[in-house]
Scaffold this motif. Structure first.
Motif, mmCIF file in Angstrom:
data_model
loop_
_atom_site.group_PDB
_atom_site.id
_atom_site.type_symbol
_atom_site.label_atom_id
_atom_site.label_comp_id
_atom_site.label_asym_id
_atom_site.label_seq_id
_atom_site.Cartn_x
_atom_site.Cartn_y
_atom_site.Cartn_z
ATOM 1 N N ALA A 32 -5.932 11.338 -5.223
ATOM 2 C CA ALA A 32 -6.595 10.750 -4.062
ATOM 3 C C ALA A 32 -6.371 9.242 -4.024
ATOM 4 O O ALA A 32 -6.112 8.667 -2.960
ATOM 5 C CB ALA A 32 -8.082 11.077 -4.082
ATOM 6 N N LEU A 35 -2.710 8.525 -3.027
ATOM 7 C CA LEU A 35 -2.470 8.792 -1.607
ATOM 8 C C LEU A 35 -2.997 7.677 -0.714
ATOM 9 O O LEU A 35 -2.431 7.382 0.329
ATOM 10 C CB LEU A 35 -3.141 10.102 -1.188
ATOM 11 C CG LEU A 35 -2.392 11.390 -1.448
ATOM 12 C CD1 LEU A 35 -3.297 12.585 -1.192
ATOM 13 C CD2 LEU A 35 -1.147 11.479 -0.588
ATOM 14 N N ASP A 37 -6.141 6.199 1.746
ATOM 15 C CA ASP A 37 -7.160 6.765 2.632
ATOM 16 C C ASP A 37 -6.653 8.030 3.307
ATOM 17 O O ASP A 37 -5.727 7.984 4.121
ATOM 18 C CB ASP A 37 -7.573 5.745 3.692
ATOM 19 C CG ASP A 37 -8.288 4.548 3.098
ATOM 20 O OD1 ASP A 37 -8.899 4.698 2.015
ATOM 21 O OD2 ASP A 37 -8.235 3.464 3.698
ATOM 22 N N VAL A 38 -7.266 9.167 2.971
ATOM 23 C CA VAL A 38 -6.876 10.450 3.547
ATOM 24 C C VAL A 38 -7.418 10.535 4.974
ATOM 25 O O VAL A 38 -8.604 10.299 5.215
ATOM 26 C CB VAL A 38 -7.382 11.627 2.683
ATOM 27 C CG1 VAL A 38 -7.083 12.968 3.342
ATOM 28 C CG2 VAL A 38 -6.755 11.558 1.297
ATOM 29 N N GLU A 60 -2.575 14.210 4.561
ATOM 30 C CA GLU A 60 -1.949 13.024 5.131
ATOM 31 C C GLU A 60 -2.864 11.827 4.911
ATOM 32 O O GLU A 60 -4.076 11.906 5.113
ATOM 33 C CB GLU A 60 -1.729 13.248 6.628
ATOM 34 C CG GLU A 60 -0.976 12.143 7.316
ATOM 35 C CD GLU A 60 -0.705 12.476 8.775
ATOM 36 O OE1 GLU A 60 -0.692 11.521 9.571
ATOM 37 O OE2 GLU A 60 -0.519 13.661 9.114
ATOM 38 N N SER A 61 -2.265 10.728 4.491
ATOM 39 C CA SER A 61 -3.019 9.497 4.294
ATOM 40 C C SER A 61 -2.394 8.387 5.116
ATOM 41 O O SER A 61 -1.373 8.585 5.776
ATOM 42 C CB SER A 61 -3.017 9.112 2.809
ATOM 43 O OG SER A 61 -1.744 8.621 2.433
ATOM 44 N N THR A 62 -3.009 7.227 5.048
ATOM 45 C CA THR A 62 -2.458 6.077 5.754
ATOM 46 C C THR A 62 -1.131 5.643 5.144
ATOM 47 O O THR A 62 -0.352 4.965 5.791
ATOM 48 C CB THR A 62 -3.447 4.894 5.724
ATOM 49 O OG1 THR A 62 -3.796 4.624 4.365
ATOM 50 C CG2 THR A 62 -4.703 5.211 6.522
ATOM 51 N N LYS A 63 -0.848 6.070 3.898
ATOM 52 C CA LYS A 63 0.383 5.695 3.207
ATOM 53 C C LYS A 63 1.482 6.749 3.295
ATOM 54 O O LYS A 63 2.650 6.417 3.349
ATOM 55 C CB LYS A 63 0.103 5.464 1.718
ATOM 56 C CG LYS A 63 -0.666 4.236 1.380
ATOM 57 C CD LYS A 63 -0.464 3.951 -0.095
ATOM 58 C CE LYS A 63 -1.711 3.722 -0.866
ATOM 59 N NZ LYS A 63 -1.495 3.534 -2.281
ATOM 60 N N SER A 88 -12.049 11.904 4.715
ATOM 61 C CA SER A 88 -12.416 10.848 3.770
ATOM 62 C C SER A 88 -13.195 11.407 2.569
ATOM 63 O O SER A 88 -13.280 10.753 1.525
ATOM 64 C CB SER A 88 -13.225 9.752 4.463
ATOM 65 O OG SER A 88 -14.507 10.222 4.832
ATOM 66 N N ASN A 91 -11.254 11.420 -0.669
ATOM 67 C CA ASN A 91 -11.258 10.164 -1.435
ATOM 68 C C ASN A 91 -12.621 9.891 -2.045
ATOM 69 O O ASN A 91 -12.718 9.482 -3.202
ATOM 70 C CB ASN A 91 -10.902 8.973 -0.534
ATOM 71 C CG ASN A 91 -9.491 9.021 -0.032
ATOM 72 O OD1 ASN A 91 -9.279 9.230 1.158
ATOM 73 N ND2 ASN A 91 -8.514 8.830 -0.894
#
Length: 125
Positions: A32, A35, A37-38, A60-63, A88, A91
Motif C-alpha cells: 500500500a 503504491l 494513494d489508492v 490503481e493509485s495516483t502513481k 483509501s 492505505n
C-alpha cells in the motif's frame, strides 16, 4: 489490531488470514505504501473461481496500476464493497477495513506461502 505473525504472505505482497475453509485476502502495508494513494479497486464477482497465481483484480493509485494476484485457488465468497467504494481504506487500514476479498479454499491451500519473518526478510532485502 490484526496479529501480523498469524497471517500468511506472498512474494506479490498479498496477506492471507485463514478462518476454517475461508481465507481473507488483502495487500500488505508495504504494498500500500509503495503504491501510494489508492484511488480505484477492481475485484472479481462473488462466485468467481480463482486460481493461485492468476490476476484477479486491479489496484490503481495516483502513481501506478497494480495487479492483484490470487494467492490461493478457490471460489470468491465475498468482496469488500467498502474498499471498492472508498479505495483509501486500502492505505488507511490494509490489515483491517482495507481487506479485499474472501475465498473458500480446500485443505492445504496455504501450503508454500510465506510466514511474517520470511515476508519481512523479502521486503528488506
Amino acid at each position: 489490531m490484526t496479529d501480523l505473525a498469524a497471517l500468511h504472505y506472498t512474494e506479490e505482497h498479498e496477506w492471507i488470514a485463514a478462518d476454517g475453509d475461508t481465507v481473507t485476502i488483502g495487500i500488505t502495508d508495504y504494498a500500500a505504501e509503495k503504491l501510494g494513494d489508492v484511488v480505484f479497486v477492481e475485484l472479481p464477482a462473488v462466485g468467481t473461481e480463482v486460481t493461485a497465481g492468476a490476476v484477479v483484480g486491479e489496484i490503481e493509485s495516483t502513481k501506478s496500476v497494480g495487479e492483484l494476484y490470487a494467492p490461493v485457488s478457490g471460489t470468491v465468497v465475498e468482496i469488500n464493497d467498502a474498499a471498492v467504494d472508498d479505495p483509501s481504506l486500502v492505505n488507511a487500514a490494509p490489515f483491517e477495513g482495507g481487506w479485499l476479498l474472501k475465498v473458500a479454499v480446500a485443505a492445504g491451500a496455504l501450503d508454500g506461502l510465506l510466514d511474517r519473518d520470511a515476508y519481512v526478510a523479502l521486503t528488506e532485502g
